[in-house]
Design an enzyme around this catalytic site. Structure first.
Site, PDB file in Angstrom:
ATOM      1  N   ASP A 143      25.030  33.026  50.165  1.00 56.81           N
ATOM      2  CA  ASP A 143      24.709  32.051  51.218  1.00 56.81           C
ATOM      3  C   ASP A 143      24.233  30.713  50.669  1.00 56.81           C
ATOM      4  O   ASP A 143      24.188  29.725  51.405  1.00 56.81           O
ATOM      5  CB  ASP A 143      23.631  32.609  52.158  1.00 56.81           C
ATOM      6  CG  ASP A 143      24.051  33.922  52.800  1.00 56.81           C
ATOM      7  OD1 ASP A 143      25.269  34.139  52.943  1.00 56.81           O
ATOM      8  OD2 ASP A 143      23.173  34.730  53.155  1.00 56.81           O
ATOM      9  N   MET A 185      30.284  34.031  56.737  1.00 57.48           N
ATOM     10  CA  MET A 185      28.901  34.438  56.517  1.00 57.48           C
ATOM     11  C   MET A 185      28.015  33.225  56.216  1.00 57.48           C
ATOM     12  O   MET A 185      28.468  32.086  56.218  1.00 57.48           O
ATOM     13  CB  MET A 185      28.822  35.459  55.390  1.00 57.48           C
ATOM     14  CG  MET A 185      29.309  36.841  55.778  1.00 57.48           C
ATOM     15  SD  MET A 185      29.183  37.994  54.375  1.00 57.48           S
ATOM     16  CE  MET A 185      29.363  39.557  55.229  1.00 57.48           C
TER      17      MET A 185
END
Length: 365
Positions: A143, A185
């Site tokens: 991330d 994501m």
């Protein structure tokens, strides 16, 4: 301090991530070839630390793992030894069994523990450090949302996977005059969505940091139709949310340090755009494809730098720290400082967002 360190161990916790095996390889090779240390691997994250599932690592055992995704030591994101679940009389109770992990380190003669993971894994790493364990942390997340380091390994690979998906969705969108929505994501940070959206030529990018108005996205698609473009491609970060709205939660995983699982916003956006624009819409949730498979060259190099520098840090006696990347230089920050920091989010006024808007990408704001 370096004379006191003779035997080290490494564990990987949390979700898998491209680059974990290169970190394991770099730690092992640096420890053996540069410092003559003995190296061990803790299997299945903190569960292995509790069970004493600790195996020797040598140059043969880590041979060939550089291009391999996942982690040869396996992982777990549910086993917090400071709050470990047990079944007693048909009920689940939680106990602090961290001392068992410490005892196993002592039993194997481990002088330093390298912990590779994200927030949850490194929080336990900090807590073990407080107990006197010589801990070095290595940050891990696709991330790219850790505030203490500029770039995390796995991010480049995830962006590459998402960009390839957009390239493929473009051809279908064009062929069938459709709106194709790709959900990526990133949790509450939009780094993957932003980078992949720009690289993949998306017409709209919806990220958590910029709450969107679906009508404005629809207007941007209508403008494309007026220009003769009968299709559009939209990237949606899983943590994106509409103005005055909330994130879409796919499920709650009990027993996990981070139980909220985001997902499903892509389907919501696709349905809303189909209703507003009159174009057939399809949503693709990319999911775990972003976390699997072989890491890119960039991530292999970055992982190697993280792993090798972590060993140097340990041999200098700088325990209780996490290795970081600042600019183009390796550095470190204390686990006490790292844990509890706010996540590193996309700045809505950043240069990259502005450039994206300059070339006509809609953010729904």
């Amino acid at each position: 301090m370096s004379k006191q360190i003779k035997r080290i161990a490494i564990l990987t916790g949390g979700g898998d991530c491209p680059g974990l095996n290169p970190v394991i390889r770099a730690v092992t090779r640096t420890a053996i070839l540069k410092y003559g240390l003995e190296v061990y691997g803790v299997r299945n994250g903190y569960r292995g630390l509790y069970l004493g599932d600790i195996i020797p690592l040598d140059l043969d055992s880590i041979s060939g793992i550089l291009p391999v995704g996942g982690t040869m030591l396996f992982s777990s994101n549910k086993d917090n030894l400071f709050d470990y679940p047990f079944e007693e009389n048909g009920k689940t109770v939680h106990k602090n069994v961290a001392h068992v992990g410490v005892e196993n380190l002592e039993k194997f003669g481990i002088d330093a523990l390298f912990i590779v993971g994200g927030d949850g894994t490194l929080t336990s790493g900090r807590d073990f450090s407080r107990m006197g364990v010589n801990v070095i942390g290595v940050p891990k997340t696709i991330d790219n949302d850790l505030a203490s380091t500029d770039t995390t390994f796995g991010f480049d690979t995830a962006v590459g996977v998402a960009t390839e998906a957009l390239d493929r969705l473009h051809t279908t969108a064009s062929s069938h005059h459709r709106i194709m929505v790709l959900e990526v994501m990133g949790r509450y940070a939009g780094w993957i969505g932003l980078h992949a959206g720009i690289a993949g030529g998306a017409d709209a990018i919806l990220i958590p940091e910029i709450p969107y108005d679906i009508d404005k996205v629809a207007q941007a698609i209508e403008k494309r139709k007026e220009m003769g473009k009968q299709f559009s491609v939209v990237v949606v970060s899983e943590g994106a949310k509409p103005k005055d709205g909330e994130v879409v939660v796919s499920k709650v995983v009990e027993g996990s340090p981070d139980p909220i699982r985001l997902g499903g916003i892509g389907n919501v956006v696709a349905e809303q755009l189909e209703q507003r624009c009159g174009l057939e819409s399809r949503a693709t949730i990319l999911g775990h494809l972003q976390r699997g498979g072989t890491p890119t060259a960039f991530d292999r190099i970055l992982s190697t730098r993280y792993g090798s520098y972590a060993v140097d840090l340990a041999m200098e006696g700088k325990f209780g720290n996490m290795v970081t990347l600042k600019g183009n230089a390796m550095s470190y920050d204390s686990l006490e400082n790292v844990i509890g920091q706010k996540t590193k989010n996309v700045d809505p006024d950043s240069e990259l967002v502005q450039f994206a808007k300059n070339i006509g990408i809609c953010f729904g704001d």
